[in-house]
Design a protein around this motif. Structure first.
Motif, PDB file in Angstrom:
ATOM      1  N   LEU A 178      10.041   2.090   2.660  1.00  0.00           N
ATOM      2  CA  LEU A 178      10.885   2.256   3.839  1.00  0.00           C
ATOM      3  C   LEU A 178      11.863   1.094   3.965  1.00  0.00           C
ATOM      4  N   THR A 179      11.376  -0.120   3.740  1.00  0.00           N
ATOM      5  CA  THR A 179      12.234  -1.293   3.827  1.00  0.00           C
ATOM      6  C   THR A 179      13.387  -1.190   2.834  1.00  0.00           C
ATOM      7  N   GLU A 180      13.080  -0.813   1.605  1.00  0.00           N
ATOM      8  CA  GLU A 180      14.115  -0.705   0.580  1.00  0.00           C
ATOM      9  C   GLU A 180      15.149   0.355   0.946  1.00  0.00           C
ATOM     10  N   MET A 181      14.698   1.477   1.448  1.00  0.00           N
ATOM     11  CA  MET A 181      15.620   2.547   1.824  1.00  0.00           C
ATOM     12  C   MET A 181      16.502   2.120   2.995  1.00  0.00           C
ATOM     13  N   CYS A 182      15.910   1.406   3.941  1.00  0.00           N
ATOM     14  CA  CYS A 182      16.675   0.968   5.108  1.00  0.00           C
ATOM     15  C   CYS A 182      17.684  -0.119   4.740  1.00  0.00           C
ATOM     16  N   MET A 221       9.009   4.112  16.756  1.00  0.00           N
ATOM     17  CA  MET A 221       7.727   3.807  16.127  1.00  0.00           C
ATOM     18  C   MET A 221       6.534   4.315  16.941  1.00  0.00           C
ATOM     19  N   ASP A 222       5.565   4.869  16.216  1.00  0.00           N
ATOM     20  CA  ASP A 222       4.361   5.331  16.909  1.00  0.00           C
ATOM     21  C   ASP A 222       3.236   4.308  16.759  1.00  0.00           C
ATOM     22  N   TRP A 223       2.105   4.585  17.412  1.00  0.00           N
ATOM     23  CA  TRP A 223       0.991   3.638  17.483  1.00  0.00           C
ATOM     24  C   TRP A 223       0.433   3.315  16.102  1.00  0.00           C
ATOM     25  N   ALA A 224       0.266   4.331  15.269  1.00  0.00           N
ATOM     26  CA  ALA A 224      -0.305   4.099  13.945  1.00  0.00           C
ATOM     27  C   ALA A 224       0.568   3.152  13.139  1.00  0.00           C
ATOM     28  N   PHE A 225       1.876   3.290  13.256  1.00  0.00           N
ATOM     29  CA  PHE A 225       2.781   2.431  12.489  1.00  0.00           C
ATOM     30  C   PHE A 225       2.753   1.001  13.017  1.00  0.00           C
ATOM     31  N   VAL A 226       2.888   0.833  14.311  1.00  0.00           N
ATOM     32  CA  VAL A 226       3.014  -0.536  14.845  1.00  0.00           C
ATOM     33  C   VAL A 226       1.708  -1.318  14.774  1.00  0.00           C
ATOM     34  N   THR A 227       0.584  -0.634  14.658  1.00  0.00           N
ATOM     35  CA  THR A 227      -0.690  -1.350  14.560  1.00  0.00           C
ATOM     36  C   THR A 227      -1.144  -1.525  13.114  1.00  0.00           C
ATOM     37  N   SER A 228      -0.357  -1.043  12.155  1.00  0.00           N
ATOM     38  CA  SER A 228      -0.698  -1.182  10.743  1.00  0.00           C
ATOM     39  C   SER A 228      -0.118  -2.478  10.186  1.00  0.00           C
ATOM     40  N   GLU A 229      -0.740  -2.987   9.147  1.00  0.00           N
ATOM     41  CA  GLU A 229      -0.252  -4.213   8.510  1.00  0.00           C
ATOM     42  C   GLU A 229       1.142  -4.017   7.929  1.00  0.00           C
ATOM     43  N   GLN A 230       1.345  -2.903   7.243  1.00  0.00           N
ATOM     44  CA  GLN A 230       2.648  -2.674   6.623  1.00  0.00           C
ATOM     45  C   GLN A 230       3.729  -2.401   7.671  1.00  0.00           C
ATOM     46  N   GLY A 231       3.361  -1.728   8.734  1.00  0.00           N
ATOM     47  CA  GLY A 231       4.327  -1.500   9.800  1.00  0.00           C
ATOM     48  C   GLY A 231       4.802  -2.802  10.415  1.00  0.00           C
ATOM     49  N   GLN A 232       3.876  -3.702  10.652  1.00  0.00           N
ATOM     50  CA  GLN A 232       4.241  -4.988  11.240  1.00  0.00           C
ATOM     51  C   GLN A 232       5.070  -5.834  10.281  1.00  0.00           C
ATOM     52  N   GLU A 233       4.838  -5.664   8.981  1.00  0.00           N
ATOM     53  CA  GLU A 233       5.667  -6.360   7.990  1.00  0.00           C
ATOM     54  C   GLU A 233       7.104  -5.851   8.038  1.00  0.00           C
ATOM     55  N   VAL A 234       7.263  -4.555   8.218  1.00  0.00           N
ATOM     56  CA  VAL A 234       8.612  -3.974   8.336  1.00  0.00           C
ATOM     57  C   VAL A 234       9.320  -4.539   9.566  1.00  0.00           C
ATOM     58  N   ILE A 235       8.609  -4.582  10.674  1.00  0.00           N
ATOM     59  CA  ILE A 235       9.192  -5.108  11.912  1.00  0.00           C
ATOM     60  C   ILE A 235       9.650  -6.552  11.715  1.00  0.00           C
ATOM     61  N   ARG A 236       8.786  -7.387  11.149  1.00  0.00           N
ATOM     62  CA  ARG A 236       9.139  -8.794  10.934  1.00  0.00           C
ATOM     63  C   ARG A 236      10.357  -8.932  10.019  1.00  0.00           C
ATOM     64  N   PHE A 237      10.369  -8.169   8.941  1.00  0.00           N
ATOM     65  CA  PHE A 237      11.488  -8.253   7.994  1.00  0.00           C
ATOM     66  C   PHE A 237      12.797  -7.877   8.674  1.00  0.00           C
ATOM     67  N   MET A 238      12.783  -6.806   9.443  1.00  0.00           N
ATOM     68  CA  MET A 238      14.014  -6.354  10.089  1.00  0.00           C
ATOM     69  C   MET A 238      14.486  -7.359  11.138  1.00  0.00           C
ATOM     70  N   GLN A 239      13.560  -7.931  11.882  1.00  0.00           N
ATOM     71  CA  GLN A 239      13.951  -8.929  12.875  1.00  0.00           C
ATOM     72  C   GLN A 239      14.516 -10.191  12.226  1.00  0.00           C
ATOM     73  N   GLU A 240      13.958 -10.577  11.105  1.00  0.00           N
ATOM     74  CA  GLU A 240      14.398 -11.796  10.439  1.00  0.00           C
ATOM     75  C   GLU A 240      15.724 -11.636   9.705  1.00  0.00           C
ATOM     76  N   ASN A 241      16.027 -10.422   9.261  1.00  0.00           N
ATOM     77  CA  ASN A 241      17.193 -10.225   8.405  1.00  0.00           C
ATOM     78  C   ASN A 241      18.299  -9.351   8.983  1.00  0.00           C
ATOM     79  N   TYR A 242      17.970  -8.452   9.906  1.00  0.00           N
ATOM     80  CA  TYR A 242      18.979  -7.513  10.401  1.00  0.00           C
ATOM     81  C   TYR A 242      18.856  -7.305  11.916  1.00  0.00           C
ATOM     82  N   ALA A 243      18.568  -8.360  12.635  1.00  0.00           N
ATOM     83  CA  ALA A 243      18.271  -8.243  14.063  1.00  0.00           C
ATOM     84  C   ALA A 243      19.375  -7.556  14.854  1.00  0.00           C
ATOM     85  N   GLU A 244      20.624  -7.770  14.484  1.00  0.00           N
ATOM     86  CA  GLU A 244      21.742  -7.202  15.236  1.00  0.00           C
ATOM     87  C   GLU A 244      21.988  -5.731  14.905  1.00  0.00           C
ATOM     88  N   GLN A 245      21.361  -5.236  13.847  1.00  0.00           N
ATOM     89  CA  GLN A 245      21.611  -3.866  13.411  1.00  0.00           C
ATOM     90  C   GLN A 245      20.442  -2.924  13.661  1.00  0.00           C
TER      91      GLN A 245
END
Length: 317
Positions: free
Chosen positions: A35-39, A53-77
């Motif tokens: 998902l990260t690569e596609m985005c 985002m639904d509950w399963a995604f935001v409480t998963s390890e990989q989901g939280q990694e996606v959130i962190r990556f997007m906030q760190e690299n593309y916060a304005e988008q």
């Protein structure tokens, strides 16, 4: 030339068998990397993405990694929104005869008792706020399932935008909502701005296509008589969603052209997060289908952003 906004909304959720019912334990999220690569491919084009985002995604390890990556690299988008899948979202009704499975009717959040719908959405809202540091203000009901209490609940919880309406669609055969009377026009409900997911009709004749997309009653009139049905077949009428899932960039471009001619000023392009990984959704059952979906997605977005006939601006909701 009028400016039109283009928003990408990703139904950001777990992987599960779409035909296998609704089970609390179907909460696996293994597509974070894909998902990260596609985005990133879309974000580097200058696009903006709303992760609903639904509950399963935001409480998963990989989901939280996606959130962190997007906030760190593309916060304005990027924007983090909520997507309520009742079967995986607490609190759960322990009084059910089978606490792990729910009936299809209750998979639509709007069919839940008001207090249950609000409790589930409240928990999801607080969890996303905790993880992102920002309280979400955009909502996408799971399965587009808004109900009679949904907009009041959204207003009480501070939501500003809803993207749950699917124009011209009728889910009543599954005890879901009926959107057959809706077009792509924006509207307001209980103080919440409602932007429909972009969908509609295409045909061999652009003027006829526009006529169908302007008023939901037009197709119903044609479908109610033999002559009308013949016209629909002769003119090659197809229903198209602004999504790479099951639709080509050519089909979607025809739809976009019609929607813009009929005055739509905000387009929503959407797909499921699980479609970023092979076999993650029914749309990507093999590597060829996955590669085609990704290619069609990028081709469409490039064509829209670089259009010489339309002024289309990537935008958050």
């Amino acid at each position: 030339m009028r400016k039109t906004k283009l928003s990408i909304v990703i139904h950001t959720e777990e992987e599960f068998d779409w035909s296998g019912g609704f089970n609390r334990n179907n909460s696996s999220v293994t597509h974070g990397k894909e998902l990260t690569e596609m985005c990133v491919d879309m974000l580097e084009l200058g696009c903006c993405i709303t992760f609903a985002m639904d509950w399963a995604f935001v409480t998963s390890e990989q989901g939280q990694e996606v959130i962190r990556f997007m906030q760190e690299n593309y916060a304005e988008q990027v924007e983090f929104a909520t997507h309520l899948h009742p079967w995986v979202n607490p609190p759960f009704d322990e009084q059910q005869s089978d606490i792990d499975n729910i009936d299809e009717k209750l998979s639509y959040p709007g069919n839940l008792p008001a207090e249950v719908e609000k409790a589930k959405l409240s928990m999801l809202t607080e969890k996303i706020t905790e993880l992102t540091g920002i309280r979400p203000t955009t909502y996408l009901a799971g399965r587009y399932g808004v109900g009679e209490n949904t907009y009041r609940i959204l207003k009480e919880l501070g939501y500003k935008v809803d993207v749950s309406v699917s124009p011209f669609a009728d889910f009543r055969h599954q005890d879901g909502p009926d959107f057959s009377g809706y077009t792509n026009a924006e509207f307001e409900r209980d103080g919440v701005r409602c932007i429909p997911h972009s969908s509609g009709y295409i045909s061999f004749l652009s003027s006829f296509t526009d006529w169908l997309n302007k008023d939901s009653r037009h197709l119903n009139k044609l479908n109610n008589n033999l002559f009308g049905k013949i016209i629909l077949r002769v003119l090659g009428v197809e229903k198209v969603r602004m999504s790479p899932e099951g639709f080509s960039s050519t089909q979607i471009q025809k739809l976009v052209d019609s929607l813009l001619r009929t005055g739509v000023l905000h387009l929503i392009h959407s797909f499921h997060s699980s479609s970023s990984k092979m076999c993650g959704s029914p749309y990507v059952n093999n590597i060829s289908a996955l590669n085609n979906l990704k290619a069609e997605n990028v081709n469409l977005l490039l064509a829209l952003i670089n259009s010489k006939t339309h002024k289309i601006t990537p935008s958050l909701l």
